[in-house]
Enzyme design. Sequence first.
Site, PDB file in Angstrom:
ATOM      1  CG  ASP A 218     -24.165  -6.104  29.785  1.00 31.72           C
ATOM      2  OD1 ASP A 218     -24.302  -4.880  29.986  1.00 31.72           O
ATOM      3  OD2 ASP A 218     -24.027  -6.593  28.653  1.00 31.72           O
TER       4      ASP A 218
ATOM      5  CG  PHE B 230     -22.055 -13.520  21.332  1.00 37.79           C
ATOM      6  CD1 PHE B 230     -21.144 -13.933  22.295  1.00 37.79           C
ATOM      7  CD2 PHE B 230     -22.495 -14.457  20.395  1.00 37.79           C
ATOM      8  CE1 PHE B 230     -20.679 -15.240  22.323  1.00 37.79           C
ATOM      9  CE2 PHE B 230     -22.035 -15.762  20.412  1.00 37.79           C
ATOM     10  CZ  PHE B 230     -21.121 -16.159  21.384  1.00 37.79           C
TER      11      PHE B 230
HETATM   12  N1  LIG Z   1     -33.639 -16.270  22.964  1.00 36.36           N
HETATM   13  C1  LIG Z   1     -34.035 -15.297  22.127  1.00 36.36           C
HETATM   14  N2  LIG Z   1     -35.271 -15.333  21.590  1.00 36.36           N
HETATM   15  C2  LIG Z   1     -35.696 -14.339  20.762  1.00 36.36           C
HETATM   16  N3  LIG Z   1     -34.952 -13.286  20.413  1.00 36.36           N
HETATM   17  C3  LIG Z   1     -33.708 -13.193  20.910  1.00 36.36           C
HETATM   18  C4  LIG Z   1     -33.184 -14.199  21.786  1.00 36.36           C
HETATM   19  N4  LIG Z   1     -31.917 -13.842  22.141  1.00 36.36           N
HETATM   20  C5  LIG Z   1     -31.692 -12.674  21.515  1.00 36.36           C
HETATM   21  N5  LIG Z   1     -32.741 -12.280  20.776  1.00 36.36           N
HETATM   22  C6  LIG Z   1     -32.855 -11.039  19.985  1.00 36.36           C
HETATM   23  O1  LIG Z   1     -31.652 -10.847  19.283  1.00 36.36           O
HETATM   24  C7  LIG Z   1     -31.248  -9.490  19.361  1.00 36.36           C
HETATM   25  C8  LIG Z   1     -29.786  -9.409  19.745  1.00 36.36           C
HETATM   26  O2  LIG Z   1     -29.630  -9.898  21.076  1.00 36.36           O
HETATM   27  P1  LIG Z   1     -28.245  -9.855  21.817  1.00 36.36           P
HETATM   28  O3  LIG Z   1     -28.492 -10.306  23.204  1.00 36.36           O
HETATM   29  O4  LIG Z   1     -27.215 -10.580  21.041  1.00 36.36           O
HETATM   30  O5  LIG Z   1     -27.830  -8.346  21.762  1.00 36.36           O
HETATM   31  P2  LIG Z   1     -28.276  -7.091  22.619  1.00 36.36           P
HETATM   32  O6  LIG Z   1     -28.778  -7.527  23.962  1.00 36.36           O
HETATM   33  O7  LIG Z   1     -29.201  -6.278  21.794  1.00 36.36           O
HETATM   34  O8  LIG Z   1     -26.943  -6.341  22.792  1.00 36.36           O
HETATM   35  P3  LIG Z   1     -25.792  -6.685  23.821  1.00 36.36           P
HETATM   36  O9  LIG Z   1     -24.683  -7.263  23.022  1.00 36.36           O
HETATM   37  O10 LIG Z   1     -25.482  -5.364  24.365  1.00 36.36           O
HETATM   38  O11 LIG Z   1     -26.321  -7.637  24.842  1.00 36.36           O
HETATM   39  C9  LIG Z   1     -32.155  -8.791  20.356  1.00 36.36           C
HETATM   40  O12 LIG Z   1     -32.962  -7.901  19.632  1.00 36.36           O
HETATM   41  C10 LIG Z   1     -33.021  -9.855  20.946  1.00 36.36           C
HETATM   42  O13 LIG Z   1     -34.339  -9.423  20.968  1.00 36.36           O
END
Ligand SMILES: Nc1ncnc2c1ncn2[C@@H]1O[C@H](COP(=O)(O)OP(=O)(O)OP(=O)(O)O)[C@@H](O)[C@H]1O
Length: 409
Positions: free
Chosen positions: A207, A88
Amino acid sequence: MTFKKCKWQAFLPSCFKVDETTLKSNNEQKKQSSSPRLSWSDWSSNSTISEDLSITLAGSNIHVFTHQELKMITHNFSSSNFLGEGGFGPVYKGFVDDKLRPGLNARPVAVKVLDLDGTQGHREWLTEVILLGELRHSNLVKLIGYCCEEDHRHLVYEYMPRGSLENQLFRRFSISLSWSIRMNIALGAAKGLASLHEAEKQVIFRDFKASNILLDSDYTAKLSDFGLAKDGPEGDQTHVTTRVMGTHGYAAPEYIMTGHLTAASDVFSYGVVLLELLTGRTSVDKNRPHREQNLVEWARPQLKDPRKLRRIMDPRLDGMYSEIGAQKAAELAYHCLSHTAKCRPSMRDVESTKNENGQCHLKNKLHQDNKIHGISSPNSPRIYSDSALEQRFIRGLKSSPAHQRLQRA
Ligand SMILES: Nc1ncnc2c1ncn2[C@@H]1O[C@H](COP(=O)(O)OP(=O)(O)OP(=O)(O)O)[C@@H](O)[C@H]1O
Ligand SMILES: [Mg+2]
């Protein structure tokens, strides 16, 4: 841990893509439905999005922020506030309080910023806002607000201090998660998924994976990333037909082959995460010998035999786990990973099994583990009962113009 996410659509032959006619007919069927859930097509007019969203989400305590405000609370999206990045876009830590918006509790937040050049876009942003605006559960991450201003599409969530399960389980220098914490995470994630599958109008997460399970200070698991989520089948439908999206190593085989999506596809992905918790291995690991690269193919045949199971358990557990508990978890994973979707248990069955597996024991153990890891006492999360959730759904949606359009259709 840098685990590369691959969208299936990127490498699947185009024959698996659903043609527009199928998608349209699905949308038309949805419009005729009496259910109040909004579908993406109801939000196609850009000019009314902000207005419709704020009316739809009225009463759900979701705040609308400006880009400037989010810039301010993240110190101009500074690298020192950077938490990580996924499909994202980048995620930054920020801090909100009632000076920013009256009624806002002082708390840290995570601000997800849509990268316009990334693999996701407005559609995923909107799905996330609509679903998380409606659905509340102690095992789903809480959406605090959003920003929809010119090209900016941001999401503001409660901050999860322990980040993702993926980081906790696989990051090289992280402390190994204890057995009881792992099982508590498995239970929380099962409850989160069950709440989606049993919502008044079913939601398929699509997902489910370790990086989308976030952990609170007490390791409570909360599902995040609803951008790919889909409404489940309705009426006589047995499945939803859709483009194949998800993450390599987690998606169910029948979904990859046919694009037919059911709640059982999520159950398969749950089984993969359970295997990751048991073995400490990622769902796909190209650095391992060829026959061990795909976790499901390698581990599933070994789950039923206690001696073989012992050999594939995560060495970082150092033997500190309950043998019976491990066998039960392995058996559960085996069934979740069944090739035949109909043979997989429902998420409610999974939750009950994990509950029977000694939740009390887990709670006590968790308390001890927290002491070992030096964790401060948890904030108790807000819990919405199923009926409160239903009422929220209906109250929030009935007044929305999009809902009224649906009713007229
Ligand atoms: N609410 C939150 N609080 C703390 N850290 C967060 C939060 N949301 C996301 N993160 C951190 O930000 C990073 C990116 O998260 P994001 O969900 O965007 O990507 P992802 O899950 O690694 O990949 P994907 O796009 O495949 O879902 C992750 O390492 C996650 O630990
Ligand atoms: Mg994610």
